[in-house]
Structure formats: structure tokens, C-alpha cells
Scaffold this motif. Structure first.
Motif, PDB file in Angstrom:
ATOM      1  N   LYS A   2       0.849  -1.200   0.000  1.00  0.00           N
ATOM      2  CA  LYS A   2       0.000   0.000   0.000  1.00  0.00           C
ATOM      3  C   LYS A   2       0.887   1.253   0.000  1.00  0.00           C
ATOM      4  N   ASN A   3       0.271   2.396  -0.352  1.00  0.00           N
ATOM      5  CA  ASN A   3       0.974   3.669  -0.303  1.00  0.00           C
ATOM      6  C   ASN A   3       1.555   3.915   1.078  1.00  0.00           C
ATOM      7  N   ASP A  20      -5.381   1.501   7.693  1.00  0.00           N
ATOM      8  CA  ASP A  20      -4.409   1.075   6.675  1.00  0.00           C
ATOM      9  C   ASP A  20      -2.970   1.288   7.160  1.00  0.00           C
TER      10      ASP A  20
END
Ligand code: ASP
Ligand code: CP
Length: 312
Positions: A2-3, A20
């Protein structure tokens, strides 16, 4: 992957994390554990230096951050015990932070004043990691605590988490609650003497998140349904009146007898240092994670954080 939203960021408060972000930190912490267990170290941060500026005592946070940067191949500037620095000559926080920022890539910062890490971050453009600001927050501890719970149970969702002790002054529980609210625990139980209750706005945040919460002064009634029992020290250094501290410090003590009332698949945690609130006879209980997973997870989580903050 993920970013990486944490790259180049200050880590000041548990409030800044999304679910996240936490999952990314957990994923990276598991990788770091693998690296330490198989190779001991890596050199991904060989060109980075971490300054550790600690204006308050610390064993675990200080030690684990230093171990973490070393296991990542980086260097460090240790400043624990400001009495040996120019702070003792009257140097301001801003000047000290700006000085160490010019030698390093990240500063890990502990201070007795709430909001001091934020003040430090205003003095520099390099990332500041809050390693505890008075009775305010301890976000990296909360990350290692939630990692420990998730690593053990696979999830926080549906679990009953019981926080015991000095919920007023204990910064670890303030930050941990913020992270718990990103999940769906079944129930949060807050056990504290009247004088050391969780601040009302935090209890309100739990209710606003539609998570059930119980506040009580009695440990007995809430042990049986607990999945994670998180015990904290009464924070002596925050008391103006030590007679009050003496009166409260041993209100909740976990003994072998207490453990009989805790489910066989529950876990017992403590951020440490432990004074008298968990009897040493409990240490050998397999549910007691504080001297085992919880402390080593601190190093893996801090390796993960340093790598995420310092590398895209
Ligand atoms: N070590 C933790 C902290 O610095 C907990 C404690 O000191 O009781 O907040
Ligand atoms: N848990 C924790 O912050 O420990 P230290 O105060 O020893 O760093």
C-alpha cells in the motif's frame, strides 16, 4: 505494498493513523521479525542517523529504538539524561532540537510536557517521533500493543479489552484507545480508582464510536469476560501529593490468584516498568506476554516505523 503514508512524517499522536497505516506497520513489523530471526540485521538504513533525545527516564523505548536503528544498519546519537547536555546550561528546546536535527535524519523525542513533541516538530523539518509526552501520548507503544494483540488473536474485532490502573496519567492507554477505536472491539472495560479515571472526553470518544464501555473500580467482576488484560503503573512522577500516590499505588495488584479468574485463552499485558501491580509469581504464566512478545515486538515495530518514515 500500500501507499506509504508515513514517509517523511512526524509521528506525534495515535490520532494520525488510519487502519491502513496500522496494517502497513504490522505487515512491516512481521517482516522485521523475520529478518531479525533469520539474519539478525539488514542495512537498508545504512545512510541514516537517528537522534534519541530523552528528557525523561526510559529503558524500553530508548533501548528498542537504538537496537532498531542498529539492526537496520543506521547510526544513532544517544542523548538520555539531559543533565549532561547543554540543556543543563539553559538551552531552549527549540535550539536543542534544531542542533540535533542538523546531524540526523529523524529524532525520537521524550519529554515530561504534554505537546512537547509537537513543539519539537515545529523547530525542524526532519521527522520527530513522539516517544512519550508527559501524561499525553505514547503512539509507538500503542502500535506495539495493538500489534501484540493482533499477532496473538489475529484481530481486535469482537475482543474485550480491559485497561487497569492509572488511566488518567498513563499515556500508553490514551494512545491505545485511539487505535482500538479504529477496530470493532466488543467491549472496552476501564478499571481505575475514582481519582485516576480515564478522562471523560476519551470515554465519550469510545461511546461516539458505538463501542460498549464499562467503567468500574472493581477488578473482580470484569476478569472473566476479558480477552486482553492491560495493566498499568500508577504514574508516581505525575503526582503533586505523594500521600495520594501511596494511597492508590497498590489498589490493583495481579497475583496468581487473580489469574485464576482470567480465561485460559486471555492475555496479560503491561507496558512496563512494572512496580507492584503484577506480582512476579505471574511472570511464568503462559498468558503473561509482557516480558516476552510485548517487549520484543517493541523493537520490530520500531524497526518498521523507522523504515517507513525514512524510506519511500
Ligand atoms: N513506559 C511507559 C511510558 O513511558 C509506561 C510507564 O512508564 O508506566 O509511558
Ligand atoms: N514502555 C515504555 O515506554 O517503557 P520505558 O519507559 O522504559 O521506555
Amino acid at each position: 505494498m500500500k501507499n506509504n503514508n508515513l514517509f517523511g512524517k512526524d509521528i506525534l499522536s495515535a490520532d494520525q493513523f488510519t487502519r491502513d497505516d496500522i496494517e502497513m506497520v504490522i505487515e512491516r513489523s512481521i517482516k522485521m521479525r523475520e529478518i531479525v530471526k533469520t539474519k539478525g540485521a539488514t542495512d537498508i538504513l545504512h545512510d541514516k542517523i537517528m537522534a534519541a533525545l530523552f528528557y525523561e527516564p526510559s529503558s524500553r523505548t530508548y533501548g528498542s529504538f537504538i537496537a532498531a536503528i542498529q539492526r537496520l544498519g543506521g547510526g544513532f546519537i544517544p542523548l538520555q539524561g539531559i543533565s549532561y547536555s547543554s540543556v543543563a546550561k539553559g538551552e531552549t528546546l527549540n535550539d536543542t532540537v534544531a542542533t540535533f536535527a542538523s546531524y540526523s535524519d529523524v529524532i525520537v523525542f521524550r519529554h515530561p510536557q504534554v505537546g512537547a513533541a509537537k513543539l519539537a516538530s515545529d523547530s525542524t523539518t526532519i521527522p520527530i517521533i513522539n516517544a512519550g509526552d508527559g501524561p499525553g501520548e505514547h503512539p509507538t507503544q500503542a502500535l506495539l500493543d495493538i500489534f501484540t494483540i493482533i499477532d496473538h488473536f489475529g484481530t481486535v474485532d469482537g475482543k474485550t479489552v480491559t485497561l487497569v490502573g492509572d488511566l488518567l496519567n498513563g499515556r500508553t492507554v490514551h494512545s491505545l484507545i485511539t487505535l482500538l477505536l479504529l477496530y470493532k472491539p466488543k467491549l472496552i472495560q476501564l478499571v481505575a480508582p475514582e481519582e485516576l479515571r480515564m478522562p471523560a472526553n476519551t470515554v465519550k470518544r469510545i461511546k461516539n464510536a458505538k463501542i460498549s464501555v464499562v467503567e468500574t473500580e472493581s477488578l473482580d467482576e470484569i476478569l472473566a469476560n476479558t480477552d486482553a488484560l492491560y495493566v498499568t503503573r500508577v504514574q508516581k512522577e505525575r503526582f503533586q501529593n505523594l500521600t495520594v500516590y501511596e494511597k492508590l499505588k497498590d489498589r490493583f495488584v495481579i497475583t496468581r490468584e487473580t489469574m485464576k479468574h482470567l480465561a485460559s485463552d486471555a492475555i496479560l499485558m503491561h507496558p512496563f516498568p512494572r512496580i507492584t501491580e503484577i506480582a512476579t509469581e505471574v511472570d511464568s504464566d503462559s498468558r503473561a506476554l509482557y516480558l516476552r512478545e510485548q517487549i520484543t515486538n517493541g523493537m520490530y515495530v520500531r524497526m518498521a516505523l523507522l523504515s517507513l518514515v525514512l524510506q519511500k
